[in-house]
Scaffold this motif. Structure first.
Motif, PDB file in Angstrom:
ATOM      1  N   ALA A  14      32.074  52.451  99.413  1.00  0.00           N
ATOM      2  CA  ALA A  14      31.314  51.350  98.799  1.00  0.00           C
ATOM      3  C   ALA A  14      30.468  50.650  99.863  1.00  0.00           C
ATOM      4  CB  ALA A  14      32.266  50.363  98.127  1.00  0.00           C
ATOM      5  N   ASP A  15      31.053  50.483 101.036  1.00  0.00           N
ATOM      6  CA  ASP A  15      30.338  49.837 102.135  1.00  0.00           C
ATOM      7  C   ASP A  15      29.134  50.679 102.576  1.00  0.00           C
ATOM      8  OD1 ASP A  15      30.326  47.675 104.193  1.00  0.00           O
ATOM      9  OD2 ASP A  15      30.603  49.386 105.556  1.00  0.00           O
ATOM     10  N   VAL A  16      29.326  51.983 102.630  1.00  0.00           N
ATOM     11  CA  VAL A  16      28.224  52.879 103.016  1.00  0.00           C
ATOM     12  C   VAL A  16      27.067  52.752 102.026  1.00  0.00           C
ATOM     13  CG1 VAL A  16      27.512  55.302 103.224  1.00  0.00           C
ATOM     14  CG2 VAL A  16      29.715  54.565 104.131  1.00  0.00           C
ATOM     15  N   PHE A  17      27.383  52.816 100.752  1.00  0.00           N
ATOM     16  CA  PHE A  17      26.321  52.722  99.737  1.00  0.00           C
ATOM     17  C   PHE A  17      25.671  51.341  99.762  1.00  0.00           C
ATOM     18  CE2 PHE A  17      28.081  56.549  97.500  1.00  0.00           C
ATOM     19  CZ  PHE A  17      26.893  57.266  97.502  1.00  0.00           C
ATOM     20  N   HIS A  18      26.468  50.333 100.038  1.00  0.00           N
ATOM     21  CA  HIS A  18      25.907  48.984 100.123  1.00  0.00           C
ATOM     22  C   HIS A  18      24.856  48.919 101.231  1.00  0.00           C
ATOM     23  CE1 HIS A  18      25.750  44.643  99.746  1.00  0.00           C
ATOM     24  NE2 HIS A  18      25.883  44.552 101.069  1.00  0.00           N
ATOM     25  N   LYS A  19      25.155  49.600 102.324  1.00  0.00           N
ATOM     26  CA  LYS A  19      24.197  49.606 103.451  1.00  0.00           C
ATOM     27  C   LYS A  19      23.005  50.534 103.176  1.00  0.00           C
ATOM     28  CE  LYS A  19      27.596  48.301 106.939  1.00  0.00           C
ATOM     29  NZ  LYS A  19      28.818  48.854 107.610  1.00  0.00           N
ATOM     30  N   LEU A  20      23.271  51.660 102.506  1.00  0.00           N
ATOM     31  CA  LEU A  20      22.181  52.614 102.251  1.00  0.00           C
ATOM     32  C   LEU A  20      21.208  52.092 101.192  1.00  0.00           C
ATOM     33  CD1 LEU A  20      24.053  56.065 102.144  1.00  0.00           C
ATOM     34  CD2 LEU A  20      22.437  55.283 103.885  1.00  0.00           C
ATOM     35  N   LYS A  21      21.755  51.298 100.250  1.00  0.00           N
ATOM     36  CA  LYS A  21      20.921  50.783  99.162  1.00  0.00           C
ATOM     37  C   LYS A  21      20.019  51.873  98.558  1.00  0.00           C
ATOM     38  CE  LYS A  21      20.496  45.967 100.812  1.00  0.00           C
ATOM     39  NZ  LYS A  21      21.900  46.059 101.220  1.00  0.00           N
ATOM     40  N   PRO A  22      20.610  52.882  97.938  1.00  0.00           N
ATOM     41  CA  PRO A  22      19.768  53.926  97.344  1.00  0.00           C
ATOM     42  C   PRO A  22      18.889  53.361  96.234  1.00  0.00           C
ATOM     43  CG  PRO A  22      22.076  54.209  96.698  1.00  0.00           C
ATOM     44  CD  PRO A  22      22.047  53.128  97.719  1.00  0.00           C
ATOM     45  N   SER A  23      17.725  53.940  96.073  1.00  0.00           N
ATOM     46  CA  SER A  23      16.828  53.467  94.998  1.00  0.00           C
ATOM     47  C   SER A  23      16.107  54.661  94.373  1.00  0.00           C
ATOM     48  CB  SER A  23      15.812  52.472  95.552  1.00  0.00           C
ATOM     49  OG  SER A  23      15.024  53.080  96.549  1.00  0.00           O
ATOM     50  N   TYR A  24      15.718  54.501  93.123  1.00  0.00           N
ATOM     51  CA  TYR A  24      14.987  55.567  92.434  1.00  0.00           C
ATOM     52  C   TYR A  24      13.651  55.811  93.133  1.00  0.00           C
ATOM     53  CZ  TYR A  24      18.239  55.617  88.524  1.00  0.00           C
ATOM     54  OH  TYR A  24      19.359  55.763  87.765  1.00  0.00           O
ATOM     55  N   PRO A  25      13.188  57.042  93.124  1.00  0.00           N
ATOM     56  CA  PRO A  25      11.861  57.316  93.683  1.00  0.00           C
ATOM     57  C   PRO A  25      10.820  56.470  92.933  1.00  0.00           C
ATOM     58  CG  PRO A  25      13.013  59.370  93.193  1.00  0.00           C
ATOM     59  CD  PRO A  25      13.818  58.266  92.581  1.00  0.00           C
ATOM     60  N   PRO A  26       9.707  56.153  93.556  1.00  0.00           N
ATOM     61  CA  PRO A  26       8.708  55.315  92.887  1.00  0.00           C
ATOM     62  C   PRO A  26       8.180  56.006  91.622  1.00  0.00           C
ATOM     63  CG  PRO A  26       7.852  56.208  94.958  1.00  0.00           C
ATOM     64  CD  PRO A  26       9.312  56.526  94.923  1.00  0.00           C
ATOM     65  N   PRO A  27       7.842  55.206  90.591  1.00  0.00           N
ATOM     66  CA  PRO A  27       7.244  55.784  89.391  1.00  0.00           C
ATOM     67  C   PRO A  27       5.943  56.488  89.746  1.00  0.00           C
ATOM     68  CG  PRO A  27       7.794  53.453  89.049  1.00  0.00           C
ATOM     69  CD  PRO A  27       7.979  53.734  90.499  1.00  0.00           C
ATOM     70  N   LYS A  28       5.536  57.413  88.872  1.00  0.00           N
ATOM     71  CA  LYS A  28       4.288  58.145  89.109  1.00  0.00           C
ATOM     72  C   LYS A  28       3.234  57.578  88.168  1.00  0.00           C
ATOM     73  CE  LYS A  28       6.944  62.393  90.067  1.00  0.00           C
ATOM     74  NZ  LYS A  28       7.431  63.659  89.504  1.00  0.00           N
ATOM     75  N   ASP A  64      29.937  55.777  91.315  1.00  0.00           N
ATOM     76  CA  ASP A  64      29.392  56.816  90.474  1.00  0.00           C
ATOM     77  C   ASP A  64      27.918  56.510  90.149  1.00  0.00           C
ATOM     78  OD1 ASP A  64      29.044  58.624  88.466  1.00  0.00           O
ATOM     79  OD2 ASP A  64      30.176  57.470  86.995  1.00  0.00           O
ATOM     80  N   ALA A  65      27.648  55.258  89.763  1.00  0.00           N
ATOM     81  CA  ALA A  65      26.272  54.853  89.458  1.00  0.00           C
ATOM     82  C   ALA A  65      25.401  54.921  90.711  1.00  0.00           C
ATOM     83  CB  ALA A  65      26.262  53.452  88.869  1.00  0.00           C
ATOM     84  N   GLU A  66      25.957  54.492  91.834  1.00  0.00           N
ATOM     85  CA  GLU A  66      25.211  54.522  93.098  1.00  0.00           C
ATOM     86  C   GLU A  66      24.881  55.958  93.495  1.00  0.00           C
ATOM     87  OE1 GLU A  66      24.362  51.914  95.410  1.00  0.00           O
ATOM     88  OE2 GLU A  66      24.705  50.653  93.655  1.00  0.00           O
ATOM     89  N   GLN A  67      25.853  56.837  93.280  1.00  0.00           N
ATOM     90  CA  GLN A  67      25.646  58.242  93.656  1.00  0.00           C
ATOM     91  C   GLN A  67      24.533  58.869  92.819  1.00  0.00           C
ATOM     92  OE1 GLN A  67      28.197  61.097  92.062  1.00  0.00           O
ATOM     93  NE2 GLN A  67      26.927  62.709  92.965  1.00  0.00           N
ATOM     94  N   ASP A  68      24.482  58.522  91.549  1.00  0.00           N
ATOM     95  CA  ASP A  68      23.408  59.056  90.698  1.00  0.00           C
ATOM     96  C   ASP A  68      22.037  58.667  91.255  1.00  0.00           C
ATOM     97  OD1 ASP A  68      25.059  60.350  88.970  1.00  0.00           O
ATOM     98  OD2 ASP A  68      24.859  58.916  87.323  1.00  0.00           O
ATOM     99  N   ILE A  69      21.932  57.437  91.736  1.00  0.00           N
ATOM    100  CA  ILE A  69      20.645  56.982  92.283  1.00  0.00           C
ATOM    101  C   ILE A  69      20.369  57.667  93.625  1.00  0.00           C
ATOM    102  CG2 ILE A  69      19.302  54.953  92.979  1.00  0.00           C
ATOM    103  CD1 ILE A  69      21.091  53.301  91.084  1.00  0.00           C
ATOM    104  N   PHE A  70      21.413  57.829  94.426  1.00  0.00           N
ATOM    105  CA  PHE A  70      21.276  58.514  95.719  1.00  0.00           C
ATOM    106  C   PHE A  70      20.769  59.950  95.508  1.00  0.00           C
ATOM    107  CE2 PHE A  70      23.198  60.879  99.357  1.00  0.00           C
ATOM    108  CZ  PHE A  70      22.673  60.139 100.400  1.00  0.00           C
ATOM    109  N   TYR A  71      21.294  60.584  94.453  1.00  0.00           N
ATOM    110  CA  TYR A  71      20.878  61.950  94.112  1.00  0.00           C
ATOM    111  C   TYR A  71      19.417  61.965  93.649  1.00  0.00           C
ATOM    112  CZ  TYR A  71      20.763  66.381  91.528  1.00  0.00           C
ATOM    113  OH  TYR A  71      20.421  67.626  91.065  1.00  0.00           O
ATOM    114  N   ALA A  72      19.073  61.012  92.796  1.00  0.00           N
ATOM    115  CA  ALA A  72      17.694  60.924  92.293  1.00  0.00           C
ATOM    116  C   ALA A  72      16.719  60.633  93.443  1.00  0.00           C
ATOM    117  CB  ALA A  72      17.586  59.839  91.225  1.00  0.00           C
ATOM    118  N   GLU A  73      17.151  59.795  94.355  1.00  0.00           N
ATOM    119  CA  GLU A  73      16.302  59.408  95.494  1.00  0.00           C
ATOM    120  C   GLU A  73      15.878  60.642  96.298  1.00  0.00           C
ATOM    121  OE1 GLU A  73      17.165  55.809  98.336  1.00  0.00           O
ATOM    122  OE2 GLU A  73      17.888  57.630  99.311  1.00  0.00           O
ATOM    123  N   HIS A  74      16.836  61.582  96.438  1.00  0.00           N
ATOM    124  CA  HIS A  74      16.541  62.878  97.041  1.00  0.00           C
ATOM    125  C   HIS A  74      15.858  62.740  98.409  1.00  0.00           C
ATOM    126  CE1 HIS A  74      16.228  67.192  96.773  1.00  0.00           C
ATOM    127  NE2 HIS A  74      14.982  67.156  97.129  1.00  0.00           N
TER     128      HIS A  74
END
Lengths: 269, 269
Positions: free
Chosen positions: A246-260, A46-56
């Motif tokens: 979980a394995d997919v997200f571990h490999k994708l390593k989503p991250s927040y977009p860079p700060p502005k 759930d937490a990983e998905q939120d970051i994946f969504y934010a990463e856009h």
């Protein structure tokens, strides 16, 4: 037990019969422990998905296939239930409409691919077009091979343009399907799920298994693998699908977009 | 406190200023108690939604409107998170694309209405076409009145063909928006949510409040009511939206489709 052992990345030597639907290779032992572990994984995902969504930026396509009663709906319900609805979309592919039949078979599927930051779950998919169609002889072997090639090319294009594709075959036994159909008959609240057509299709069990084996072998690639999920046990099925995710997200390593940095100077009036 | 007091079914005498964004009329007192109550309601609604999906007859459209930072995304995340993704779909309406602008403004909205058994959540909606457009003078008063009439007719048609429509205005104060925008600036992980355009729109706060008041007054009907949700407190906002949803399901009383007597004779081979 490693996920890799159930991850098919090439058709070479693939035999569906080598996988036992009754087995529970990822089970922790007790059913309660498995259910609790899915809840734990789910909270983390759930937490990983939120970051994946934010990463856009990237897209995730999760394809669920399996015989009738194999638990496609149940998997969505159990594994994806806690996700933020903003970033998850289910596309269920039923018998094609007249509008859909008037186009190529990939048209309606292409319309539903995930957008950036989104997880799309396909509840059935374009694989039906090389399964039910083949079992009933609506397409011949030559057309089927052509479609395998078209599907490989379509999925390759999607991955090359930023989509991670995960394909899960929920693998149940013929005996387990019998139990589940009988359960539906016995429970009036489940009658709405029962379709007489399911009984007709059940008669072609062997042909379906052969067609699945051929379709998986023909379309399993390192970039678009198939996972064989032993699914006679529902708790094991959910656990294994959650582990795959979980394995997919571990490999994708989503991250927040860079700060502005420019926001440092902004004042809200 | 009764939901009816916040449910606008007619424009007669409606004043947005009569509702205090800071108030927490449905709060149980402590924030923890409110959060726990949302979780309880959510679990109950979850069961209701499963039956609504199984029923596969009626449709539910939940429209979320509000100023920037009013918590539309947060409401989806908190209130609808535990629902089965098979039966819930979010449609987010951003600035229209060229394809969309080439049609009437209701076209893209109509494409996204819920199907039988489905809950569609509109994250913004056709109401933007009588809000931002009016604030900036892209449409004149005459065109705006015409659109109010068109929207009433469109929503009336949807309800007459089996859709329950619930419209929520997430009502925040200008001071609360300032705090939320400043929070986003202060937290680099929230920079992706920050759009300089939000600051530009904030300058038109008063005009937006007037346009909301006019739009709500013009389109509130007994069949398609608006709820005014005091939303400066996030936990109150979530609680109240969950209560509204609970009330909807209470009135809809979803039920499983009738059993099929013919299944009594069916044997699974």
């Amino acid at each position: 037990m490693k996920l890799d052992d159930f991850c098919i990345t090439s058709g070479k030597g693939f035999k569906l019969a080598a996988f036992d639907p009754e087995s529970k290779p990822f089970s922790l032992g007790e059913k309660d422990a498995d259910v609790a572990h899915v809840a734990d994984l789910s909270a983390r995902l759930d937490a990983e998905q939120d970051i994946f969504y934010a990463e856009h930026r990237r897209k995730l396509l999760f394809i669920l296939q399996g015989m009738d009663t194999s638990g496609k709906d149940g998997t969505v319900r159990s594994v994806f239930r806690n996700f933020d609805p903003l970033g998850v979309r289910v596309a269920s592919f039923k018998a094609p409409t007249a509008e859909e039949l008037a186009r190529d078979y990939l048209w309606r599927v292409h319309l539903q691919v995930p957008r950036q930051g989104e997880i799309a779950i396909f509840n059935r998919s374009h694989y039906e077009d090389v399964l039910i169609t083949r079992v009933h002889g609506w397409i011949d072997d030559e057309e089927c091979e052509r479609r395998f090639r078209q599907i490989r090319a379509f999925e390759e294009m999607l991955t090359e343009t930023g989509t991670t594709i995960i394909k899960c075959f929920l693998h149940i036994s013929k005996a387990e399907q019998k139990r589940r159909l009988e359960d539906r008959i016995a429970d009036p609240q489940k009658h709405w799920k029962f379709d007489m057509q399911d009984l007709a299709e059940r008669k072609y069990w062997k042909e379906y298994q052969q067609s699945y084996e051929a379709a998986i072998a023909a379309t399993a690639t390192p970039a678009c693998p198939w996972y064989i999920v032993p699914a006679d046990s529902k708790s094991h099925r959910n656990l294994m699908v959650a582990e795959i995710l979980a394995d997919v997200f571990h490999k994708l390593k989503p991250s927040y977009p860079p700060p502005k940095p420019e926001l440092a100077k902004v004042a809200v009036e």
